[in-house]
Design an enzyme around this catalytic site. Structure first.
Site, PDB file in Angstrom:
ATOM      1  N   SER A 130      29.025  90.164  30.124  1.00  0.00           N
ATOM      2  CA  SER A 130      28.336  88.881  30.049  1.00  0.00           C
ATOM      3  C   SER A 130      29.070  87.819  30.861  1.00  0.00           C
ATOM      4  O   SER A 130      30.293  87.808  30.927  1.00  0.00           O
ATOM      5  CB  SER A 130      28.237  88.424  28.588  1.00  0.00           C
ATOM      6  OG  SER A 130      27.580  87.180  28.501  1.00  0.00           O
ATOM      7  N   LYS A 184      25.820  93.481  23.198  1.00  0.00           N
ATOM      8  CA  LYS A 184      25.349  92.699  24.353  1.00  0.00           C
ATOM      9  C   LYS A 184      23.900  92.285  24.173  1.00  0.00           C
ATOM     10  O   LYS A 184      23.506  91.166  24.524  1.00  0.00           O
ATOM     11  CB  LYS A 184      25.511  93.527  25.640  1.00  0.00           C
ATOM     12  CG  LYS A 184      24.999  92.812  26.910  1.00  0.00           C
ATOM     13  CD  LYS A 184      25.773  91.528  27.155  1.00  0.00           C
ATOM     14  CE  LYS A 184      25.349  90.712  28.341  1.00  0.00           C
ATOM     15  NZ  LYS A 184      24.455  91.190  29.326  1.00  0.00           N
ATOM     16  N   HIS A 187      23.863  89.438  21.759  1.00  0.00           N
ATOM     17  CA  HIS A 187      24.427  88.288  22.483  1.00  0.00           C
ATOM     18  C   HIS A 187      23.359  87.633  23.346  1.00  0.00           C
ATOM     19  O   HIS A 187      23.188  86.405  23.345  1.00  0.00           O
ATOM     20  CB  HIS A 187      25.598  88.772  23.339  1.00  0.00           C
ATOM     21  CG  HIS A 187      26.069  87.792  24.370  1.00  0.00           C
ATOM     22  ND1 HIS A 187      25.449  87.620  25.589  1.00  0.00           N
ATOM     23  CD2 HIS A 187      27.119  86.933  24.375  1.00  0.00           C
ATOM     24  CE1 HIS A 187      26.081  86.700  26.284  1.00  0.00           C
ATOM     25  NE2 HIS A 187      27.095  86.270  25.574  1.00  0.00           N
ATOM     26  N   ASN A 188      22.603  88.437  24.094  1.00  0.00           N
ATOM     27  CA  ASN A 188      21.563  87.882  24.946  1.00  0.00           C
ATOM     28  C   ASN A 188      20.430  87.276  24.121  1.00  0.00           C
ATOM     29  O   ASN A 188      19.840  86.260  24.504  1.00  0.00           O
ATOM     30  CB  ASN A 188      21.005  88.964  25.871  1.00  0.00           C
ATOM     31  CG  ASN A 188      21.910  89.240  27.056  1.00  0.00           C
ATOM     32  OD1 ASN A 188      23.093  88.898  27.032  1.00  0.00           O
ATOM     33  ND2 ASN A 188      21.374  89.867  28.080  1.00  0.00           N
ATOM     34  N   GLU A 191      21.369  83.907  23.215  1.00  0.00           N
ATOM     35  CA  GLU A 191      21.203  83.021  24.370  1.00  0.00           C
ATOM     36  C   GLU A 191      19.740  82.601  24.548  1.00  0.00           C
ATOM     37  O   GLU A 191      19.453  81.470  24.943  1.00  0.00           O
ATOM     38  CB  GLU A 191      21.705  83.698  25.641  1.00  0.00           C
ATOM     39  CG  GLU A 191      23.216  83.672  25.797  1.00  0.00           C
ATOM     40  CD  GLU A 191      23.654  84.058  27.196  1.00  0.00           C
ATOM     41  OE1 GLU A 191      22.936  84.844  27.849  1.00  0.00           O
ATOM     42  OE2 GLU A 191      24.708  83.573  27.635  1.00  0.00           O
TER      43      GLU A 191
END
Length: 315
Positions: A130, A184, A187-188, A191
């Site tokens: 990231s 991940k 995490h995205n 976002e």
């Protein structure tokens, strides 16, 4: 004989190229490959001075350039391209070699690839990276998952190139097979929600509070100096402060209002539904992106279903 490289990387689009440069800048010898040999030659010509970078023009040459056990990072688009690269690499690798998928793969694909590689005697690491293009070059956050012994053999390199926050590298082993890509993905997804909150805050400031774009840029800049300091707030302030040279209008007013998505936010929402976990902010952010992508339909609907103009309504 030329000294063999410590790690290899295939896929020299911007993310892959920057990650390779980051590795070389930290003193690790790296061999690079791209399906277009000219791209490899251009990369070495431009950045070869940054470290021990060896350009290779075939998968066979890439594998031959690596010290054993070989370690190869794959930086290509998620999905079928990853499988294609693994199929191309595998016949040239030996038992115990390590394959590292550093793209945005779905965690279920990573589980499948981990098992398939194990049948061939290969060790597989599904590794979330990231930070975008700038992070890949100057220090990303890295989320490795997969074979723990394989992780131990690449830990030094991946930890060295990761961003350091208050003395702690943003790189840690998170679990077996698909765990790295799962983290991940989430995490995205977070976002996605962050960006939706930023978009709605901008909308309220402009159409609710009636502020001009320069004033909103200053507001976001102030927020970035306090508890809300983050990369997303920072780049929002930067973009809002820009003026389009051709029209003299704020840049935000001439950017096409149509967003795309790579899928990680959608995957996060889908998995939450499967698990029965309420994930309203992220899921609504996914829906907002989907609605944004339907620009032609939105424009047509605006003529037929006109609502209140910005600033209208009760106060």
């Amino acid at each position: 004989m030329t000294e063999q490289s410590q790690i290899g990387l295939t896929g020299l689009a911007v993310m892959g190229a920057n990650l390779a440069r980051n590795i070389a800048r930290h003193g690790y010898a790296i061999a690079v490959h791209n399906r277009s040999p000219q791209k490899t030659r251009d990369f070495v010509a431009e950045f070869g001075h940054e470290g021990a970078i060896t350009g290779t023009e075939s998968v066979e040459e890439l594998v031959a350039a690596l010290a054993r056990p070989r370690k190869v990072i794959i930086m290509v688009k998620a999905g079928a391209p990853v499988d294609a690269v693994i199929e191309e690499l595998a016949p040239h690798l030996d038992a115990g070699d390590i394959v590292i998928d550093a793209g945005n793969s779905h965690f279920d694909d990573t589980k499948r690839r981990t098992a398939a590689c194990a049948e061939r005697g290969l060790r597989f690491l599904g590794t979330g990276v990231s930070g975008g293009e700038e992070g890949a070059l100057n220090g990303p956050s890295i989320m490795p998952g997969g074979d723990r012994e394989a992780w131990a053999e690449v830990e030094e390199i991946l930890t060295a190139i990761a961003v350091d926050v208050d003395g702690t590298p943003c790189c840690v082993y998170v679990g077996p097979d698909g765990a790295g890509h799962y983290v991940k993905m989430v995490h995205n997804g977070i976002e996605y929600a962050d960006m939706q909150l930023i978009a709605e805050s901008y909308d309220l400031l402009r159409h609710g509070a009636g502020l001009g774009v320069p004033e909103i840029a200053e507001t976001f800049d102030d927020w970035n100096r306090g508890d809300l300091e983050s990369f997303l707030i920072e780049i929002t302030a930067t973009v809002l402060a820009r003026t389009d040279d051709a029209t003299g209008k704020p840049l935000v007013d001439v950017i096409l209002d149509q967003a795309e998505q790579k899928g990680t936010g959608r995957w996060t929402s889908q998995d939450a539904l499967e698990l029965g976990v309420p994930l309203t902010a992220i899921t609504e952010a996914v829906f907002a992106r989907s609605l944004s992508a339907l620009r032609d339909q939105r424009v047509a609907a605006a003529d037929a279903l006109a609502g209140p103009q910005p600033g209208e309504g009760e106060h």
